[in-house]
Design an enzyme around this catalytic site. Structure first.
Site, mmCIF file in Angstrom:
data_model
loop_
_atom_site.group_PDB
_atom_site.id
_atom_site.type_symbol
_atom_site.label_atom_id
_atom_site.label_comp_id
_atom_site.label_asym_id
_atom_site.label_seq_id
_atom_site.Cartn_x
_atom_site.Cartn_y
_atom_site.Cartn_z
ATOM 1 N N LYS A 13 0.829 -1.222 0.000
ATOM 2 C CA LYS A 13 0.000 0.000 0.000
ATOM 3 C C LYS A 13 0.856 1.262 0.000
ATOM 4 O O LYS A 13 0.637 2.165 -0.789
ATOM 5 C CB LYS A 13 -0.873 0.088 1.268
ATOM 6 C CG LYS A 13 -1.902 -0.979 1.445
ATOM 7 C CD LYS A 13 -2.824 -0.671 2.638
ATOM 8 C CE LYS A 13 -2.137 -0.677 3.991
ATOM 9 N NZ LYS A 13 -1.698 -1.976 4.474
ATOM 10 N N ARG A 88 -9.381 1.028 9.029
ATOM 11 C CA ARG A 88 -8.974 -0.339 9.358
ATOM 12 C C ARG A 88 -10.054 -1.074 10.127
ATOM 13 O O ARG A 88 -9.840 -2.242 10.478
ATOM 14 C CB ARG A 88 -7.702 -0.298 10.199
ATOM 15 C CG ARG A 88 -6.408 -0.486 9.405
ATOM 16 C CD ARG A 88 -5.280 -0.335 10.393
ATOM 17 N NE ARG A 88 -4.069 -1.028 10.088
ATOM 18 C CZ ARG A 88 -2.997 -0.461 9.534
ATOM 19 N NH1 ARG A 88 -3.032 0.782 9.128
ATOM 20 N NH2 ARG A 88 -1.887 -1.157 9.384
ATOM 21 N N ARG A 127 11.690 -5.985 5.150
ATOM 22 C CA ARG A 127 11.441 -4.561 4.885
ATOM 23 C C ARG A 127 12.365 -3.657 5.707
ATOM 24 O O ARG A 127 12.612 -3.902 6.879
ATOM 25 C CB ARG A 127 9.984 -4.243 5.219
ATOM 26 C CG ARG A 127 9.636 -2.790 5.013
ATOM 27 C CD ARG A 127 8.175 -2.606 4.818
ATOM 28 N NE ARG A 127 7.425 -2.675 6.073
ATOM 29 C CZ ARG A 127 6.120 -2.411 6.134
ATOM 30 N NH1 ARG A 127 5.442 -2.092 5.053
ATOM 31 N NH2 ARG A 127 5.478 -2.490 7.290
ATOM 32 N N ARG A 160 11.374 -1.566 11.202
ATOM 33 C CA ARG A 160 10.331 -1.177 12.156
ATOM 34 C C ARG A 160 10.219 -2.245 13.242
ATOM 35 O O ARG A 160 10.282 -3.430 12.952
ATOM 36 C CB ARG A 160 8.990 -1.052 11.418
ATOM 37 C CG ARG A 160 8.840 0.263 10.713
ATOM 38 C CD ARG A 160 7.652 0.294 9.801
ATOM 39 N NE ARG A 160 6.420 -0.237 10.384
ATOM 40 C CZ ARG A 160 5.243 -0.202 9.762
ATOM 41 N NH1 ARG A 160 5.140 0.337 8.560
ATOM 42 N NH2 ARG A 160 4.168 -0.707 10.331
ATOM 43 N N ARG A 171 -0.249 -8.831 13.661
ATOM 44 C CA ARG A 171 -0.817 -7.822 12.755
ATOM 45 C C ARG A 171 -1.676 -8.477 11.675
ATOM 46 O O ARG A 171 -2.714 -7.944 11.291
ATOM 47 C CB ARG A 171 0.309 -6.992 12.125
ATOM 48 C CG ARG A 171 0.961 -6.059 13.135
ATOM 49 C CD ARG A 171 2.262 -5.486 12.639
ATOM 50 N NE ARG A 171 2.097 -4.646 11.473
ATOM 51 C CZ ARG A 171 3.062 -4.423 10.569
ATOM 52 N NH1 ARG A 171 4.240 -5.000 10.697
ATOM 53 N NH2 ARG A 171 2.843 -3.634 9.562
HETATM 54 P P1 AMP Z 1 1.037 0.765 9.149
HETATM 55 O O1 AMP Z 1 2.211 1.661 8.996
HETATM 56 O O2 AMP Z 1 -0.141 1.213 8.307
HETATM 57 O O3 AMP Z 1 1.353 -0.690 8.974
HETATM 58 O O4 AMP Z 1 0.531 0.948 10.660
HETATM 59 C C1 AMP Z 1 1.356 0.568 11.752
HETATM 60 C C2 AMP Z 1 0.543 0.456 13.030
HETATM 61 O O5 AMP Z 1 -0.074 1.737 13.323
HETATM 62 C C3 AMP Z 1 -0.617 -0.520 12.994
HETATM 63 O O6 AMP Z 1 -0.203 -1.848 13.266
HETATM 64 C C4 AMP Z 1 -1.519 0.051 14.093
HETATM 65 O O7 AMP Z 1 -1.019 -0.255 15.383
HETATM 66 C C5 AMP Z 1 -1.346 1.546 13.891
HETATM 67 N N1 AMP Z 1 -2.339 2.078 12.935
HETATM 68 C C6 AMP Z 1 -2.118 2.637 11.707
HETATM 69 N N2 AMP Z 1 -3.257 3.003 11.103
HETATM 70 C C7 AMP Z 1 -4.260 2.655 11.963
HETATM 71 C C8 AMP Z 1 -5.673 2.735 11.909
HETATM 72 N N3 AMP Z 1 -6.314 3.247 10.840
HETATM 73 N N4 AMP Z 1 -6.376 2.281 12.984
HETATM 74 C C9 AMP Z 1 -5.763 1.781 14.059
HETATM 75 N N5 AMP Z 1 -4.445 1.640 14.177
HETATM 76 C C10 AMP Z 1 -3.680 2.076 13.137
#
Ligand code: AMP
Length: 214
Positions: A13, A88, A127, A160, A171
């Site tokens: 994404k 999400r 990654r 990360r 996740r």
């Molecule tokens: P990402 O970078 O999109 O993989 O997001 C990393 C982490 O941020 C996720 O595993 C969640 O803990 C938190 N996070 C990001 N976007 C959301 C969202 N829309 N709702 C809830 N938690 C989020």
């Protein structure tokens, strides 16, 4: 253009959002990036979000909804936006609809990038991200020219914390339970477009643009 990039962690994404924003001249809104920035700056939001993110859990809906409501009202969103990592949950999707309806707008495309779990685990463990500009690399599939150094800005690359294997598995479980139901939600609204998420970065971009330009 107002679009959502939907898909499990590691589906590409973020990579695709960064390419599409150059083509369509709209901002990428990535809640994960906003939350990581808040953690780095040790803001109250960051402090609250960190404990959830470290465990691979979702940050509570009301926190991310507030972030998005504020962000969508900024001037650069007038020409559109690409949401990456939001919504999400169904509650987030409903809140998004309400916010946009209040602005006389709605989402046009939900681009759902499909990749299976074994491939996602392979991608996420390899990654690496640039600490300075956020550019994403993969040790096997898209390595930087110099080890651990960003090609674009010479920043340092890091893994990360939530890209370690045990956190990745939580996740993916969270995605299946809380985010995958959005596929049916947006199918019902007739704005869901499934996109095969395997192949080269360019091939996947071509598939995405094929839907948007159709
Ligand atoms: P990402 O970078 O999109 O993989 O997001 C990393 C982490 O941020 C996720 O595993 C969640 O803990 C938190 N996070 C990001 N976007 C959301 C969202 N829309 N709702 C809830 N938690 C989020």
């Amino acid at each position: 253009m107002r679009a959502i990039l939907l898909g499990p962690p590691g589906c590409g994404k973020g990579t695709q959002a960064k390419i599409l924003i150059d083509t369509y001249r709209v901002p990428q809104i990535a809640t994960g990036d906003i939350l990581r920035e808040a953690i780095a700056q040790e803001t109250p939001l960051g402090v609250e979000a960190q404990s959830y993110m470290d465990k691979g859990l979702l940050v509570p809906d009301q926190l991310v909804i507030k972030i998005i409501e504020g962000r969508l009202k900024q001037a650069d969103c007038e020409s559109g936006f690409i949401l990456d990592g939001f919504p999400r949950t169904i509650a987030q999707a409903e809140a998004l609809d309400t916010t946009l309806a209040g602005m006389g707008l709605k989402i046009e495309y939900v681009l759902s990038i499909e990749v299976d779990d074994a491939e996602l685990i392979k991608r996420l463990t390899g990654r690496r991200i640039c600490r300075a500009c956020g550019e994403s690399y993969h040790m096997a599939f898209n390595p930087p020219h110099k080890k651990d150094i960003c090609d674009s800005c010479q920043g340092e690359l890091y893994q990360r914390d939530d890209d370690k294997e045990t956190t990745i598995r939580s996740r993916l479980k969270v995605y299946e339970e809380q985010t995958a139901p959005l596929i049916a939600f947006y199918t019902g609204k007739k704005i869901l477009y499934p996109i095969k998420g395997v192949g080269s970065i360019e091939e996947i971009t071509t598939r995405l643009k094929g839907v948007i330009n159709a």
